[in-house]
Design a protein around this motif. Structure first.
Motif, PDB file in Angstrom:
ATOM      1  N   ILE A  95      -6.977  15.840  -7.429  1.00  0.00           N
ATOM      2  CA  ILE A  95      -5.559  16.045  -7.116  1.00  0.00           C
ATOM      3  C   ILE A  95      -5.109  15.016  -6.086  1.00  0.00           C
ATOM      4  O   ILE A  95      -4.013  14.447  -6.185  1.00  0.00           O
ATOM      5  N   GLN A  96      -5.979  14.754  -5.090  1.00  0.00           N
ATOM      6  CA  GLN A  96      -5.653  13.751  -4.078  1.00  0.00           C
ATOM      7  C   GLN A  96      -5.483  12.365  -4.701  1.00  0.00           C
ATOM      8  O   GLN A  96      -4.553  11.634  -4.366  1.00  0.00           O
ATOM      9  N   ILE A  97      -6.362  12.017  -5.641  1.00  0.00           N
ATOM     10  CA  ILE A  97      -6.239  10.723  -6.325  1.00  0.00           C
ATOM     11  C   ILE A  97      -4.937  10.665  -7.114  1.00  0.00           C
ATOM     12  O   ILE A  97      -4.226   9.655  -7.109  1.00  0.00           O
ATOM     13  N   GLY A  98      -4.606  11.777  -7.787  1.00  0.00           N
ATOM     14  CA  GLY A  98      -3.356  11.822  -8.534  1.00  0.00           C
ATOM     15  C   GLY A  98      -2.147  11.624  -7.643  1.00  0.00           C
ATOM     16  O   GLY A  98      -1.211  10.891  -7.977  1.00  0.00           O
ATOM     17  N   LEU A  99      -2.151  12.264  -6.455  1.00  0.00           N
ATOM     18  CA  LEU A  99      -1.034  12.124  -5.523  1.00  0.00           C
ATOM     19  C   LEU A  99      -0.969  10.716  -4.946  1.00  0.00           C
ATOM     20  O   LEU A  99       0.116  10.185  -4.673  1.00  0.00           O
ATOM     21  N   LEU A 100      -2.125  10.069  -4.735  1.00  0.00           N
ATOM     22  CA  LEU A 100      -2.129   8.683  -4.262  1.00  0.00           C
ATOM     23  C   LEU A 100      -1.482   7.760  -5.296  1.00  0.00           C
ATOM     24  O   LEU A 100      -0.846   6.758  -4.952  1.00  0.00           O
ATOM     25  N   CYS A 101      -1.643   8.090  -6.567  1.00  0.00           N
ATOM     26  CA  CYS A 101      -1.102   7.240  -7.632  1.00  0.00           C
ATOM     27  C   CYS A 101       0.406   7.372  -7.780  1.00  0.00           C
ATOM     28  O   CYS A 101       1.054   6.449  -8.302  1.00  0.00           O
ATOM     29  N   VAL A 102       0.972   8.511  -7.391  1.00  0.00           N
ATOM     30  CA  VAL A 102       2.398   8.740  -7.622  1.00  0.00           C
ATOM     31  C   VAL A 102       3.218   8.550  -6.351  1.00  0.00           C
ATOM     32  O   VAL A 102       4.360   9.019  -6.268  1.00  0.00           O
ATOM     33  N   GLN A 103       2.651   7.877  -5.350  1.00  0.00           N
ATOM     34  CA  GLN A 103       3.412   7.595  -4.138  1.00  0.00           C
ATOM     35  C   GLN A 103       4.626   6.729  -4.482  1.00  0.00           C
ATOM     36  O   GLN A 103       4.602   5.913  -5.407  1.00  0.00           O
ATOM     37  N   GLU A 104       5.676   6.897  -3.695  1.00  0.00           N
ATOM     38  CA  GLU A 104       6.943   6.258  -4.018  1.00  0.00           C
ATOM     39  C   GLU A 104       6.872   4.739  -3.937  1.00  0.00           C
ATOM     40  O   GLU A 104       7.435   4.037  -4.790  1.00  0.00           O
ATOM     41  N   VAL A 105       6.193   4.206  -2.942  1.00  0.00           N
ATOM     42  CA  VAL A 105       6.096   2.766  -2.757  1.00  0.00           C
ATOM     43  C   VAL A 105       4.919   2.242  -3.573  1.00  0.00           C
ATOM     44  O   VAL A 105       3.793   2.722  -3.426  1.00  0.00           O
ATOM     45  N   ALA A 106       5.180   1.244  -4.409  1.00  0.00           N
ATOM     46  CA  ALA A 106       4.160   0.747  -5.327  1.00  0.00           C
ATOM     47  C   ALA A 106       2.938   0.205  -4.588  1.00  0.00           C
ATOM     48  O   ALA A 106       1.794   0.415  -5.012  1.00  0.00           O
ATOM     49  N   SER A 107       3.147  -0.485  -3.464  1.00  0.00           N
ATOM     50  CA  SER A 107       2.020  -1.089  -2.739  1.00  0.00           C
ATOM     51  C   SER A 107       1.097  -0.052  -2.123  1.00  0.00           C
ATOM     52  O   SER A 107      -0.043  -0.358  -1.775  1.00  0.00           O
ATOM     53  N   ASP A 108       1.567   1.192  -1.972  1.00  0.00           N
ATOM     54  CA  ASP A 108       0.721   2.255  -1.421  1.00  0.00           C
ATOM     55  C   ASP A 108      -0.249   2.816  -2.459  1.00  0.00           C
ATOM     56  O   ASP A 108      -1.226   3.487  -2.097  1.00  0.00           O
ATOM     57  N   ARG A 109       0.018   2.564  -3.708  1.00  0.00           N
ATOM     58  CA  ARG A 109      -0.824   3.137  -4.756  1.00  0.00           C
ATOM     59  C   ARG A 109      -2.105   2.321  -4.929  1.00  0.00           C
ATOM     60  O   ARG A 109      -2.082   1.090  -4.802  1.00  0.00           O
ATOM     61  N   PRO A 110      -3.214   2.969  -5.244  1.00  0.00           N
ATOM     62  CA  PRO A 110      -4.459   2.227  -5.477  1.00  0.00           C
ATOM     63  C   PRO A 110      -4.400   1.510  -6.821  1.00  0.00           C
ATOM     64  O   PRO A 110      -3.621   1.881  -7.708  1.00  0.00           O
ATOM     65  N   ASN A 111      -5.211   0.457  -6.981  1.00  0.00           N
ATOM     66  CA  ASN A 111      -5.342  -0.134  -8.310  1.00  0.00           C
ATOM     67  C   ASN A 111      -6.368   0.660  -9.107  1.00  0.00           C
ATOM     68  O   ASN A 111      -7.028   1.559  -8.576  1.00  0.00           O
ATOM     69  N   VAL A 112      -6.511   0.355 -10.378  1.00  0.00           N
ATOM     70  CA  VAL A 112      -7.347   1.185 -11.246  1.00  0.00           C
ATOM     71  C   VAL A 112      -8.825   1.085 -10.875  1.00  0.00           C
ATOM     72  O   VAL A 112      -9.558   2.080 -10.945  1.00  0.00           O
TER      73      VAL A 112
END
Length: 830
Positions: A759-776
């Motif tokens: 769930i934490q990984i999912g929430l990291l992926c849907v953060q509003e700012v694109a640069s905050d999201r992890p790459n694959v």
């Protein structure tokens, strides 16, 4: 004193509540009847899984108040009754009672204790262990000491359910058939029955008042010869068949998903239906009979019915209509008669050496077949030696089949059927040969004149452009080379022109002319159909919908992208077809269909246990990593969603639908478009609002899919305070209750830490700012490592539309998403 009175009132309230719950079965959800617990009209039994309910009912839309006892689906909004006990003896009021009699039978009585219906079997006197239980599969079972005395599955009515068996069994004397209702509001015995006939060979038949109105053709050990391919596949993939060849032939569903059933309707049609959770309605998967040619003996003796013929009825070779005028007007009351008598020498038994056979391909075989022990080589001779033999056929699963007298109920099929050999006089072929010579001579003369004209025309006119389909094919390969140039060296380029180009006619035949029965689903590009190629390979054929707003560009884009990709988590493209206005893509067939078919179906969610769901999440990540980093081309998918994740036989995920994908150059990380396409709920905010897309926009979509996989709910699903899935997950995360988001069907406390991490990984992926999201690649590391020290997610982007719909890639591809149609809503968890 007041305290004492309050205590007494409290005790009285408890006693009243207990008595009420004891008498009203809804309190306990009981699934059985005993000697001491009958069922009144106001009460019902509910099986333990909550699928079926048993009790009194009045048919939907009935103008009467007649009461019947039956079994119906409990979890559907439309009344769907699958079995009726007192179908011909309804009760006029609500005084009915279902109970176990002293002699151990299940019985229905009215308010005057008159017997309305009974199982009527000879059983020992009822004991305390005698009970009636409603099973999870919809079977009502009368039993004593675990011994089954009677069950509704052995007395079917109009519905055929999974696990139920229909057919004939000479050992037990059973002949289980379906019987229709008299009308849609009257459950009394109707005019139609459906079942198995064992005359010579097993066949499925539908009768009206014991007269055949439809038949399937004989069983050859795998399919019923005479069914269209689409319906034949149901028996290959969807049913268990027991054929002892000794008067026993039984059919049962091969699936244990109870949201499927066959129903013999009052109009005599056999419908196969499955419950669609999206539309909350029954979907018709198959109809028998499905065409006018399926009607029994539609065209009369010695005539064949073909949907491709105008008119559909046509006399077979060697026969002519008795009244050709009526036939041309579409009237088929007159039989076909033989044009030239056969040469069979009856007096000497010479065997009719002058007769020959005319071959008819892809035929539904005539009725009244006779069996012969002759092998394939001797089968035609056996027919010729019998003066009354009018046709023969041979099938490896059945052997030699012969027909005597009239040939009735013949049909010309498109993709199925077998060869039928009609016996005709030798003179029929002589006449044909003379005509052939004359026609051939005429054709040669015309061809010669045409050739001279073409040569003269070539000198006068310039060469004309290639046909549309040829230009389209050339454009296809040119487009593929243009998009791939500069991304890889010539030595590493895939030989794109080796990609198979299928003929439209082949794909049309393989899908039974794109039959609704073969339809697998509807995507952004258009409908997808299951097909079987001439070599037997199963494929999925995606056909561009002319109303989709997409055209050759989107098809070329998908071919270019996917033809260059080879990965176990990407669906494989087998070829394409471009002919005239037709645009089709041919993929490997994925038997388990799409991920959303399991995630959001309450009856299938338990098939995906937590381990399987985790493997699916990891597989999607690895497929996406290949697209972003490891393939020859850097590709942004732009339309990742659960319906575009297909599952193979082992439930391994494969990313599909690359119609909206974009190929990046080696030095590109982000692009901008004025044409925003995709599916609301999965689009990242920077893409939906400004048209910017990158790897991180795919990551956002992947995060949404993660949360859907974990919760078993769509992102559009609303929880408390009208929060969508992302907002609800964020609220639970802030409340320290993230694990409660997990789907109850797979939740296990021993996996609680793993749930929370995903769930934490999912929430990291849907953060509003694109640069905050992890790459694959980082996501895969997070998934596979035991390190739980992951970054804290920031508030997600909550995207909602004012209109409740999904903007599929096809339907919205030509429209730019307006900011007025999309809003960002800040939701803070408390």
């Amino acid at each position: 004193m007041v305290i004492l009175l309050n205590r007494r009132c409290f005790l009285v309230l408890i006693l009243l509540t207990s008595f009420s719950c004891f008498s009203v079965r809804f309190c306990f959800g009981q699934d059985r009847i005993t000697l001491s617990t009958p069922v009144k009209d106001s009460e019902t039994l509910l099986c333990s899984n909550g699928m079926f309910r048993f009790g009194f009912f009045t048919p939907l839309n009935s103008t009467t108040r007649l009461r019947y006892v039956g079994i119906w689906y409990d979890k559907v909004q439309v009344q769907t009754v699958v079995w009726v006990a007192n179908k011909d003896t309804p009760i006029n009021d609500t005084s009915g009672l279902v109970s176990i009699s002293e002699d151990g039978n299940l019985m229905v009585t009215d308010g005057r204790s008159r017997l309305i219906w009974s199982t009527n079997i000879t059983v020992p006197v009822a004991t305390n262990d005698t009970s009636v239980q409603l099973m999870d599969n919809g079977n009502l079972r009368l039993q004593d000491h675990s011994k089954i005395l009677w069950e509704s599955f052995k007395h079917p009515y109009n519905s055929f359910l999974p696990v139920m068996t229909i057919g004939t069994n000479n050992k037990t004397g059973e002949n289980l058939k379906l019987t229709s209702w008299r009308s849609y509001t009257d459950p009394s015995t109707g005019n139609y029955t459906a079942g198995i006939s064992l005359s010579t060979f097993p066949q499925l038949l539908i009768w009206k008042s014991n007269v055949p109105v439809w038949r399937s053709g004989p069983w050859n050990g795998q399919i019923f010869i005479g069914l269209p391919d689409s319906i034949s596949l149901l028996f290959l993939d969807g049913f268990n068949v027991s054929n002892a060849n000794q008067g026993t032939f039984l059919i049962s569903y091969a699936t244990d998903s109870f949201m499927h059933h066959f129903n013999l309707d009052p109009d005599g049609a056999l419908y196969m239906r499955s419950w669609n959770t999206s539309t909350r309605a029954w979907t018709v998967d198959a109809i028998i009979p499905s065409t006018t040619c399926d009607a029994y003996n539609r065209c009369g003796p010695f005539a064949s019915c073909g949907l491709q013929e105008v008119p559909p009825c046509k006399c077979v070779k060697g026969y002519v209509p008795r009244n050709s005028t009526e036939w041309n007007r579409g009237i088929f009351t007159n039989e076909c008669v033989r044009r030239v008598p056969l040469k069979c020498n009856v007096s000497t038994g010479g065997g009719g050496k002058g007769d020959r056979f005319f071959k008819m391909q892809k035929m539904k075989l005539p009725a009244n077949v006779e069996k012969s022990v002759a092998n394939e080589k001797d089968c035609p001779k056996v027919c010729l030696d019998n003066c009354s033999c009018t046709a023969y056929a041979y099938d490896r699963g059945i052997g030699c089949m012969l027909w005597s007298g009239s040939l009735v109920d013949m049909q010309s099929l498109l993709g199925s059927g077998i060869d039928l050999y009609i016996r005709v006089s030798h003179s029929e072929f002589k006449t044909h040969s003379k005509r052939t010579v004359m026609v051939t001579a005429s054709v040669l003369g015309i061809v010669f004149v045409a050739a001279v004209c073409v040569l003269l025309a070539c000198r006068k006119f310039k060469r004309r452009p290639a046909p549309e389909e040829n230009r389209s094919a050339e454009l296809l390969f040119q487009r593929m080379e243009d998009l791939t140039s500069g991304n890889e060296s010539a030595s590493n380029q895939v030989k794109l022109k080796d990609l198979p180009l299928f003929e439209f006619e082949v794909l049309a035949t393989s899908t039974d002319n794109f039959s609704l029965i073969n339809k697998l689903g509807q995507g952004g590009f258009g409908p997808v159909y299951k097909g079987i190629l001439p070599n037997g390979q199963e494929v999925a054929v995606k056909r561009l919908s002319r109303a989709s707003g997409q055209g050759l560009e989107e098809l070329l884009n998908e071919v270019v992208v996917i033809s260059k990709l080879q990965h176990r988590n990407l669906v494989k493209l087998l070829g394409c077809c471009i002919e005239g206005e037709e645009r089709l893509l041919v993929y490997e067939y994925m038997s388990k269909k799409s991920l959303d078919a399991y995630l959001f179906d309450p009856m299938k969610q338990n098939i995906l246990d937590w381990k399987t769901r985790f493997n699916i999440m990891e597989g999607i990540c690895r497929g996406l990593l290949y697209l972003h980093r490891d393939s020859r081309l850097k590709i942004i998918h732009r339309d990742l969603k659960a319906s575009n994740i297909l599952l193979d036989d082992d439930l391994n995920p494969k990313i599909s639908d690359f119609g909206l994908a974009r190929v990046f150059r080696a030095n590109e990380d982000e692009a901008n478009t004025t044409r925003v396409v995709g599916t609301y709920g999965y689009m990242s905010p920077e893409y939906a609002m400004e048209g910017f897309f990158s790897e991180k926009s795919d990551v956002f979509s992947l995060g949404v899919i993660f949360l859907e996989i974990i919760s078993g709910k769509k992102n559009s699903h609303k929880e408390d305070n009208n929060l969508n899935l992302l907002a609800y997950a964020w609220k639970l995360w802030n409340d320290g209750e993230a694990a409660s988001l997990a789907d109850p069907t797979v939740f296990d406390e021993c996996f609680e830490k793993e749930f929370t991490k995903c769930i934490q990984i999912g929430l990291l992926c849907v953060q509003e700012v694109a640069s905050d999201r992890p790459n694959v690649s980082t996501m895969i590391w997070m998934l596979t490592t035991e390190n739980t020290n992951l970054p804290e997610p920031k508030q997600p982007a909550f995207i909602a539309t004012r209109r409740v719909f999904e903007a599929e890639s096809s339907g919205q591809s030509s429209q730019k998403v307006s900011i007025n149609d999309v809003s960002l809503t800040a939701v803070t968890g408390r």
